[in-house]
Write a protein that holds these residues in place. Sequence first.
Motif, PDB file in Angstrom:
ATOM      1  N   ASP A  56       0.750  -1.121  -0.212  1.00  0.00           N
ATOM      2  CA  ASP A  56       0.007  -0.088   0.071  1.00  0.00           C
ATOM      3  C   ASP A  56       0.802   1.349   0.003  1.00  0.00           C
ATOM      4  N   VAL A  57       1.824   1.436  -1.034  1.00  0.00           N
ATOM      5  CA  VAL A  57       2.729   2.481  -1.173  1.00  0.00           C
ATOM      6  C   VAL A  57       2.104   3.545  -1.674  1.00  0.00           C
ATOM      7  N   ASN A  58       2.240   4.803  -1.293  1.00  0.00           N
ATOM      8  CA  ASN A  58       1.528   5.967  -1.794  1.00  0.00           C
ATOM      9  C   ASN A  58       2.829   7.106  -1.836  1.00  0.00           C
ATOM     10  N   PHE A  59       2.813   7.959  -2.812  1.00  0.00           N
ATOM     11  CA  PHE A  59       3.920   8.872  -2.974  1.00  0.00           C
ATOM     12  C   PHE A  59       3.433  10.293  -3.633  1.00  0.00           C
TER      13      PHE A  59
ATOM     14  N   GLY B  12       5.239   7.239 -13.265  1.00  0.00           N
ATOM     15  CA  GLY B  12       5.980   6.706 -11.887  1.00  0.00           C
ATOM     16  C   GLY B  12       6.977   5.653 -11.962  1.00  0.00           C
ATOM     17  N   LYS B  13       7.189   5.064 -12.942  1.00  0.00           N
ATOM     18  CA  LYS B  13       8.331   4.033 -13.012  1.00  0.00           C
ATOM     19  C   LYS B  13       9.450   4.362 -11.983  1.00  0.00           C
ATOM     20  N   SER B  14      10.336   5.575 -12.393  1.00  0.00           N
ATOM     21  CA  SER B  14      11.441   6.059 -11.735  1.00  0.00           C
ATOM     22  C   SER B  14      11.203   6.385 -10.332  1.00  0.00           C
ATOM     23  N   THR B  15       9.946   6.899  -9.905  1.00  0.00           N
ATOM     24  CA  THR B  15       9.556   7.369  -8.392  1.00  0.00           C
ATOM     25  C   THR B  15       9.477   6.245  -7.639  1.00  0.00           C
ATOM     26  N   PHE B  16       9.011   4.927  -8.304  1.00  0.00           N
ATOM     27  CA  PHE B  16       8.892   3.808  -7.649  1.00  0.00           C
ATOM     28  C   PHE B  16      10.187   3.010  -7.200  1.00  0.00           C
ATOM     29  N   LEU B  17      11.113   3.464  -8.250  1.00  0.00           N
ATOM     30  CA  LEU B  17      12.377   2.927  -8.039  1.00  0.00           C
ATOM     31  C   LEU B  17      13.381   3.344  -6.985  1.00  0.00           C
ATOM     32  N   ARG B  18      12.986   4.762  -7.181  1.00  0.00           N
ATOM     33  CA  ARG B  18      13.874   5.567  -6.014  1.00  0.00           C
ATOM     34  C   ARG B  18      13.289   5.263  -4.784  1.00  0.00           C
TER      35      ARG B  18
ATOM     36  N   LYS C 130       4.388   0.141   3.486  1.00  0.00           N
ATOM     37  CA  LYS C 130       5.712  -0.393   3.890  1.00  0.00           C
ATOM     38  C   LYS C 130       6.644  -0.838   2.674  1.00  0.00           C
ATOM     39  N   VAL C 131       7.740  -0.755   2.876  1.00  0.00           N
ATOM     40  CA  VAL C 131       8.721  -1.188   1.671  1.00  0.00           C
ATOM     41  C   VAL C 131       9.608  -1.907   2.415  1.00  0.00           C
ATOM     42  N   TYR C 132      10.085  -3.236   2.095  1.00  0.00           N
ATOM     43  CA  TYR C 132      11.131  -4.001   2.550  1.00  0.00           C
ATOM     44  C   TYR C 132      11.802  -4.536   1.575  1.00  0.00           C
ATOM     45  N   VAL C 133      13.114  -4.454   1.790  1.00  0.00           N
ATOM     46  CA  VAL C 133      14.309  -5.093   1.074  1.00  0.00           C
ATOM     47  C   VAL C 133      15.055  -5.930   1.718  1.00  0.00           C
ATOM     48  N   GLU C 134      14.792  -6.986   1.263  1.00  0.00           N
ATOM     49  CA  GLU C 134      15.623  -8.170   1.911  1.00  0.00           C
ATOM     50  C   GLU C 134      15.231  -8.197   3.409  1.00  0.00           C
ATOM     51  N   GLY C 135      13.697  -8.178   3.737  1.00  0.00           N
ATOM     52  CA  GLY C 135      13.429  -8.164   4.891  1.00  0.00           C
ATOM     53  C   GLY C 135      13.474  -7.038   5.843  1.00  0.00           C
ATOM     54  N   MET C 136      14.322  -6.065   5.364  1.00  0.00           N
ATOM     55  CA  MET C 136      14.715  -4.789   6.117  1.00  0.00           C
ATOM     56  C   MET C 136      13.489  -3.815   5.799  1.00  0.00           C
ATOM     57  N   ASP C 137      13.112  -3.247   6.762  1.00  0.00           N
ATOM     58  CA  ASP C 137      12.199  -2.033   6.750  1.00  0.00           C
ATOM     59  C   ASP C 137      12.886  -0.736   6.180  1.00  0.00           C
ATOM     60  N   THR C 138      12.681  -0.130   5.009  1.00  0.00           N
ATOM     61  CA  THR C 138      13.416   0.897   4.427  1.00  0.00           C
ATOM     62  C   THR C 138      13.154   2.192   5.293  1.00  0.00           C
TER      63      THR C 138
ATOM     64  N   SER D 135       1.246  -2.375  -3.958  1.00  0.00           N
ATOM     65  CA  SER D 135       1.449  -3.726  -3.184  1.00  0.00           C
ATOM     66  C   SER D 135       2.233  -4.702  -4.242  1.00  0.00           C
ATOM     67  N   MET D 136       3.495  -5.343  -4.021  1.00  0.00           N
ATOM     68  CA  MET D 136       3.720  -6.156  -5.041  1.00  0.00           C
ATOM     69  C   MET D 136       5.059  -6.932  -4.012  1.00  0.00           C
ATOM     70  N   ASP D 137       5.206  -7.992  -4.775  1.00  0.00           N
ATOM     71  CA  ASP D 137       6.455  -8.848  -4.245  1.00  0.00           C
ATOM     72  C   ASP D 137       7.055  -9.117  -5.422  1.00  0.00           C
ATOM     73  N   ILE D 138       8.538  -8.948  -5.274  1.00  0.00           N
ATOM     74  CA  ILE D 138       9.578  -9.197  -6.195  1.00  0.00           C
ATOM     75  C   ILE D 138      10.424 -10.208  -5.460  1.00  0.00           C
ATOM     76  N   GLU D 139      10.321 -11.521  -6.245  1.00  0.00           N
ATOM     77  CA  GLU D 139      11.030 -12.732  -5.748  1.00  0.00           C
ATOM     78  C   GLU D 139      12.441 -12.621  -6.163  1.00  0.00           C
ATOM     79  N   GLU D 140      13.301 -13.292  -5.150  1.00  0.00           N
ATOM     80  CA  GLU D 140      14.882 -13.369  -5.522  1.00  0.00           C
ATOM     81  C   GLU D 140      15.015 -14.245  -6.959  1.00  0.00           C
ATOM     82  N   LYS D 141      16.096 -13.386  -7.488  1.00  0.00           N
ATOM     83  CA  LYS D 141      16.672 -14.021  -8.720  1.00  0.00           C
ATOM     84  C   LYS D 141      15.392 -13.991  -9.981  1.00  0.00           C
ATOM     85  N   SER D 142      14.567 -12.936  -9.712  1.00  0.00           N
ATOM     86  CA  SER D 142      13.649 -12.749 -10.679  1.00  0.00           C
ATOM     87  C   SER D 142      13.754 -11.499 -11.623  1.00  0.00           C
ATOM     88  N   VAL D 143      13.430 -11.379 -12.823  1.00  0.00           N
ATOM     89  CA  VAL D 143      13.544 -10.040 -13.558  1.00  0.00           C
ATOM     90  C   VAL D 143      12.198  -9.579 -13.957  1.00  0.00           C
ATOM     91  N   ILE D 144      12.070  -8.392 -13.426  1.00  0.00           N
ATOM     92  CA  ILE D 144      10.910  -7.531 -13.495  1.00  0.00           C
ATOM     93  C   ILE D 144      11.192  -6.353 -14.543  1.00  0.00           C
TER      94      ILE D 144
END
Length: 138
Positions: free
Chosen positions: A9-12, A42-48, A71-79, A24-33
């Motif tokens: 539920d990310v808003n900016f 909003g592509k770059s905004t999301f990536l930033r 919430k945004v998590y990278v490898e389980g870490m809350d950004t 809301s999305m999940d990106i799995e390890e070793k996947s290509v998106i």
Amino acid sequence: MKNKIETRDVNFWYGDFHALKGISMDIEEKSVIAFIGPSGCGKSTFLRLLNRMNDLIPDTFNAVLLPSGGKVYVEGMDTMDESLLLEIRRRVGMVFQRPNPFPKSIFENVAYGLRVNGITDNAFIRQRVEETLKGAVE
């Protein structure tokens, strides 16, 4: 497979403009998106958002900063955990189509990679920045 990145539920906002809405999305390890869409969608905004580079842009508002926000998590870490910010930026690198410097001096932009990786020797940093800038004009 384990998720490498999770958003909930990310808003900016850019000022009054609501640029990202409830992502809301999940990106799995070793996947290509691939993020595909027109300029300004909003592509770059999301990536930033993944390594909080948007924090450096004036007049922006990230609802993730709110207790009720997403919430945004990278490898389980809350950004949003300030104590993890450097570690998250080490793990989430960015390559842009056009140069996208931080709002800092040229020296600090070049030195950033060294500093974020824990190098504190100012003489070494100054030497590497000088070598890098000289190499860029050759």
